[in-house]
Every structure is written in structure tokens, then in C-alpha cells.
Design an enzyme around this catalytic site. Structure first.
Site, PDB file in Angstrom:
ATOM      1  N   PHE A  80       0.806  -1.217   0.000  1.00 49.77           N
ATOM      2  CA  PHE A  80       0.000   0.000   0.000  1.00 49.77           C
ATOM      3  C   PHE A  80       0.842   1.272   0.000  1.00 49.77           C
ATOM      4  O   PHE A  80       0.444   2.279  -0.581  1.00 49.77           O
ATOM      5  CB  PHE A  80      -1.008  -0.003   1.148  1.00 49.77           C
ATOM      6  CG  PHE A  80      -2.100  -1.005   0.932  1.00 49.77           C
ATOM      7  CD1 PHE A  80      -3.040  -0.821  -0.069  1.00 49.77           C
ATOM      8  CD2 PHE A  80      -2.167  -2.145   1.704  1.00 49.77           C
ATOM      9  CE1 PHE A  80      -4.041  -1.746  -0.289  1.00 49.77           C
ATOM     10  CE2 PHE A  80      -3.170  -3.088   1.492  1.00 49.77           C
ATOM     11  CZ  PHE A  80      -4.104  -2.892   0.486  1.00 49.77           C
ATOM     12  N   GLU A  81       1.989   1.252   0.647  1.00 47.03           N
ATOM     13  CA  GLU A  81       2.864   2.427   0.635  1.00 47.03           C
ATOM     14  C   GLU A  81       3.563   2.552  -0.719  1.00 47.03           C
ATOM     15  O   GLU A  81       3.766   3.648  -1.214  1.00 47.03           O
ATOM     16  CB  GLU A  81       3.910   2.349   1.754  1.00 47.03           C
ATOM     17  CG  GLU A  81       3.346   2.450   3.154  1.00 47.03           C
ATOM     18  CD  GLU A  81       2.784   3.824   3.495  1.00 47.03           C
ATOM     19  OE1 GLU A  81       3.094   4.805   2.782  1.00 47.03           O
ATOM     20  OE2 GLU A  81       2.019   3.911   4.467  1.00 47.03           O
ATOM     21  N   GLY A  82       3.936   1.413  -1.289  1.00 46.61           N
ATOM     22  CA  GLY A  82       4.711   1.435  -2.527  1.00 46.61           C
ATOM     23  C   GLY A  82       6.117   1.921  -2.250  1.00 46.61           C
ATOM     24  O   GLY A  82       6.353   2.651  -1.295  1.00 46.61           O
TER      25      GLY A  82
END
Length: 187
Positions: free
Chosen positions: A48-50
Site C-alpha cells: 500500500f505504501e509502494g
């Protein structure tokens, strides 16, 4: 997934012709795996953060680098994937301690992982609001997390699809219902 192989010493009786036991010490490797729930949470946060090697401003307006890091490493301007992973793991362990200091009721490993991911993304103040208001988790209302957590989906004044998916992932962790093969494929 990081794994450790530990060498253990096992004493096995071995009998010689004189029928006296002789102890043999074979070194037998033992595979030690990290807790699956923590691994699932870390992989979810990474997803989700990447990863971004170069510093940038996120949709919430914060300078960020690596896997959502907003601290001192941003000033470097560039970070390797390994440095970002090490920094993330260190920050998640600190975040877990924050969760344990704010939450006053017992948590399963899954619930702790869910709140750690949430707190890493939304911060200490959001966790406090989530669990400490009247009738919420710290009052023993475990169901309140499922009711309130999905509301944390706005960044930069807009509902963000990625945050909606992330909250769904965190609720799956909370409920111990993450599918280990497809846990990050939520749409």
C-alpha cells in the site's frame, strides 16, 4: 520472507559392542519462520505504501521516501530498496510499541498487526481517536474497530481508493481473515 536456520544439538544414544551408550551429537538444522501475521502485515504495508527511491510529496502533503517514511531519511533525497525495507521494519516495531502503549485491552497477534499498519499510516493521534473515545476498543468494544476504521479513507480532502483498500486489508488482518496467497489482491 526471511527465515533463520538454527543448528541444534541433539544427543542420541548409540550403543557399541559393549552395550554402553555413546552420545552422538548430530547437528540438525531447524527452520524457524517469522510469525505469518507479522509477515502479512509488513507485505501489506509495503504494497500500500509502494516503494519510492526518491523523495516526493504524498497526497496527504508530507515529504516521503521509501515505503512511506516521513522522517530524517527524506533529507537524503534517495534511498535503496534494502535501506527502505530496513527502515520500514524498524519503524513498524516502534509503531507496534505505540499501539501497545495506547491500547488498554488484550489483542490477538492479528489485531495488533492491523492496528500497527493503521497507526503507521494514520499516526498516533488517529489510533488514540480510534480506540479511546467512549464506547470504543479501550472500553472493551472490539466491534467498534470494524465500524470506525473504514472511515479513515480521506487524504488531501478526498476519499482515496487506496486507503479504502488498505482499511479493508487491515480489517481482514483484524478478523484473521487475510488470504495468504491473495491478501494484497483486494480491489
Amino acid at each position: 520472507m526471511k527465515t533463520l536456520i538454527l543448528m541444534t544439538t541433539i544427543f542420541t544414544p548409540f550403543f557399541t559392542e559393549s552395550i554402553e551408550p555413546v552420545l552422538v551429537k548430530p547437528n540438525k538444522p531447524v527452520l524457524v519462520k517469522p510469525k505469518v501475521v507479522w509477515y502479512d502485515m509488513v507485505q501489506g504495508v509495503k504494497h500500500f505504501e509502494g516503494f519510492r527511491a526518491h523523495a516526493y510529496t504524498c497526497c496527504g502533503g508530507k515529504r516521503t521516501i521509501g515505503y512511506g517514511h516521513t522522517g530524517k531519511a527524506v533529507a537524503k533525497g534517495v534511498i535503496s530498496k534494502q535501506e527502505a525495507t530496513n527502515l520500514l521494519e524498524e519503524e513498524l516495531h516502534k509503531t507496534k510499541k505505540v499501539v501497545l502503549s495506547i491500547v488498554k485491552v488484550p489483542l490477538t497477534d492479528y489485531q495488533l498487526a492491523a492496528l500497527t499498519s493503521f497507526t503507521y499510516n494514520c499516526g498516533r493521534g488517529a489510533l488514540y481517536q480510534l480506540v479511546s473515545q467512549e464506547g470504543r476498543l479501550n472500553d472493551g468494544n472490539y466491534d467498534s474497530v470494524a465500524e470506525v476504521l473504514p472511515q479513515y479513507r480521506i487524504a488531501g480532502g478526498k476519499v482515496r481508493r487506496g486507503l479504502v483498500r488498505r482499511r479493508a486489508f487491515e480489517l481482514a488482518l483484524w478478523n484473521n481473515s487475510v488470504e495468504h496467497d491473495n491478501s494484497l489482491a483486494m480491489n
